[in-house]
Structures are given as C-alpha cells and as structure tokens.
Scaffold this active site. Structure first.
Site, PDB file in Angstrom:
ATOM      1  CG  ASP A   1      36.296  32.812  38.561  1.00 10.04           C
ATOM      2  OD1 ASP A   1      36.936  33.121  37.543  1.00 10.04           O
ATOM      3  OD2 ASP A   1      36.116  33.576  39.529  1.00 10.04           O
TER       4      ASP A   1
ATOM      5  CE  LYS B   1      38.024  39.182  35.667  1.00 11.86           C
ATOM      6  NZ  LYS B   1      38.440  38.715  36.985  1.00 11.86           N
TER       7      LYS B   1
ATOM      8  CD  GLN C   1      39.477  39.890  40.195  1.00 13.48           C
ATOM      9  OE1 GLN C   1      38.560  39.633  39.415  1.00 13.48           O
ATOM     10  NE2 GLN C   1      40.731  39.639  39.893  1.00 13.48           N
TER      11      GLN C   1
HETATM   12  N1  GUN Z   1      42.206  36.903  40.311  1.00 14.96           N
HETATM   13  C1  GUN Z   1      43.148  36.680  39.352  1.00 14.96           C
HETATM   14  N2  GUN Z   1      42.645  35.889  38.384  1.00 14.96           N
HETATM   15  C2  GUN Z   1      41.377  35.601  38.735  1.00 14.96           C
HETATM   16  C3  GUN Z   1      40.344  34.830  38.127  1.00 14.96           C
HETATM   17  O1  GUN Z   1      40.503  34.217  37.066  1.00 14.96           O
HETATM   18  N3  GUN Z   1      39.166  34.793  38.803  1.00 14.96           N
HETATM   19  C4  GUN Z   1      38.976  35.424  39.979  1.00 14.96           C
HETATM   20  N4  GUN Z   1      37.791  35.318  40.568  1.00 14.96           N
HETATM   21  N5  GUN Z   1      39.916  36.145  40.574  1.00 14.96           N
HETATM   22  C5  GUN Z   1      41.106  36.232  39.943  1.00 14.96           C
END
Ligand code: GUN
Length: 285
Positions: A120, A53, A97
């Site tokens: 998200d 990211k 996350q």
């Molecule tokens: N963990 C796995 N996929 C995601 C996601 O799309 N967003 C977040 N915040 N955590 C994750």
C-alpha cells in the site's frame, strides 16, 4: 467532445501484462508472488474490495492469503498476525484493509508491516522514500492516476496541476508524483480561500475530496484534463458517482475519467504491480 479515459480497459491491459510477466517469473523462480490481505470486522464495502483483490490475484497467477478476523480482534492479535506474515517467505505483500474498527490503532498496525512488504506504501519509511523520489512502491490510487495519464499520452511537464484534497492516501502523494513529473502543483483543501479560482487555473485537475458531484463546469478551465478520484453515493438515487458533476464538466474538458470505470479499477492493478515488484525484489532469481 472530450476523450473519456477508460480506466477499466487500461486496468485490464496492465493486469494482462502482469499475468504474462508472472508466468515467466514462476517458471524462472518456482514460486508465485504472494499477497496477504487482512480484513477485520464486517464492513460491507471493505468485504467487496477484499474479494476483488483476491479475484485479481487469482486471475494474474499470484498466490493470495486471506485473513478474516472478527470485529473484536485485539491489537495484540492483529499485530501478531502481521509479524507472522512479515516472516513468511511465501508472502511478498501484506495489506491490512482500512478502515480498521475504532478500538485498533491504525498507525501502530501499519508501522508493524515490513516496509519491503508494504504494497500500500503507507509505512512512513515508504512515504519518506516517495518524498525523496527514490521509491520501490507508490500508493495505489495516485500511482493509478499517473498511469492513466501516461497511457493516455498526457504530458504533465510544465502543466498547472491542481490537486483538491490533502489525505495521506491520495492528495499528498498525488501532489508529490505530479511534482516529480515536472508539473507545477497546487494542493487545495477545505480551508482554501478561493477554490474555484485556483481550480480554473488547472491544466490538470485531480478531484479527491469525497463530496458527490461537487465540481461543476464553473470550476473548469476550457480544455482541462479532469481526473475524478471520488467514489460517492449520489444522495438523490444512491448511485455511484464521483466528486465531479460529469454531465456539466465533460463538455469543457479535453480528457476526463468517468465514475465508475475511471480511477477505481486502476487501484487494484497498481496493488498487483506493487506485489509483483515486492516479490521480484525479495525472492526472485
Ligand atoms: N481502504 C480503502 N482503500 C484502501 C487501500 O487502498 N488500501 C487499504 N489497505 N485499505 C483501503
């Protein structure tokens, strides 16, 4: 032979488009879209996702803010950080996350994120907006699937769409987006009676159950579009694989996404798009 939907190439194209838009944005506004990513603990898979990211932010020209908190962080400390970021006007998107360590209440933490910065789209406010069809952000994985369909010129309208999986992150919002695109949508799950029969009706099948290579050719209608959201390790050799047994299924499809290189790379592209949208809505001239 099926058309293989190249998620890696489509994701790169979207990130390229965003990099161009970001350059214009920065010249006009004098600041860059900013994304804050919080990770708590040492989960190795999460660390890789978070690193990717930050890398994508850098490549596009966003400012990224990283927070690596120790495993024993308290809920109060984490919430205090989220609240600080809610009020930081350099930060337009906040991502915590998941999964969080077990002693932290995920729902409580996600509720703290300012819905305008919720890139998200996990906050109930944004989930509700998606249900109504009037949204600013879409959750990254289902949005990525819709973008793959759009950019492959696959129409959803009037099609039998079957989503297998009912998670809040993928299955439920995916069904809603297919419905908004005028598909006829069925959601299946672990208690569905005759899963195979329902799947065999699908013009578009979205597999999101997290079971390695579960769907073989017997689940597939000849000529269907198959989208594989799975991201699993194959027990036999530990290699990355989807929910779909690709070798068995692919010859019977018109379009199929591979794993890796299908839906996976789209998730980050959509996160970047949401961050750009948040910055444009919040702070742009
Ligand atoms: N963990 C796995 N996929 C995601 C996601 O799309 N967003 C977040 N915040 N955590 C994750």
């Amino acid at each position: 032979m099926p058309n293989i939907i190249d998620g890696k190439a489509i994701s790169a194209e979207i990130r390229r488009e965003l990099a161009e838009k970001t350059q214009v944005f920065k010249e006009k506004n004098g600041f860059a879209p900013g994304l804050a990513v919080i990770i708590v603990g040492e989960d190795p898979a999460s660390k890789v996702y978070v690193r990717n990211k930050h890398r994508a932010c850098e490549e596009i020209g966003f400012t990224s803010f990283g927070y690596e908190l120790p495993e024993n962080t308290t809920e109060e400390e984490l919430i205090a950080l989220v609240e600080k970021l809610n009020h930081d006007n350099r930060v337009h998107g906040i991502l915590v996350q998941l999964p969080l360590p077990r002693h932290l209440d995920e729902e409580k933490v996600l509720l703290t994120i300012d819905p305008r910065k919720d890139v998200d789209a996990f906050h109930p406010y944004n989930v509700g907006k998606i249900m109504i069809g009037n949204y600013d952000f879409l959750p990254c994985t289902p949005a990525g699937v819709m973008e793959l369909l759009r950019r492959s010129h696959i129409s959803v309208e009037g099609k039998e769409c079957v989503v297998v999986g009912r998670s809040n992150i993928v299955g439920k919002p995916q069904a809603m987006l297919l419905l908004q695109a005028n598909g006829t949508v069925t959601i299946c799950h672990s208690r569905t009676k005759d899963l195979k029969e329902v799947c065999r009706r699908a013009d578009i099948l979205v597999a999101a159950i997290g079971k390695p290579e579960f769907f073989d050719a017997s689940y597939i209608k000849e000529g269907a579009v198959v989208i594989d959201v799975g991201m699993n390790r194959r027990p036999a050799d530990g290699k990355l694989c989807g929910d779909v047994d690709y070798a068995s299924v692919a010859p019977h499809t018109s379009y199929i996404t591979p794993v890796p290189g299908g839906v996976g790379p789209m998730t980050i592209a959509m996160l970047m798009q949401n961050t750009f949208t948040a910055a444009a809505k919040m702070g742009a001239k």
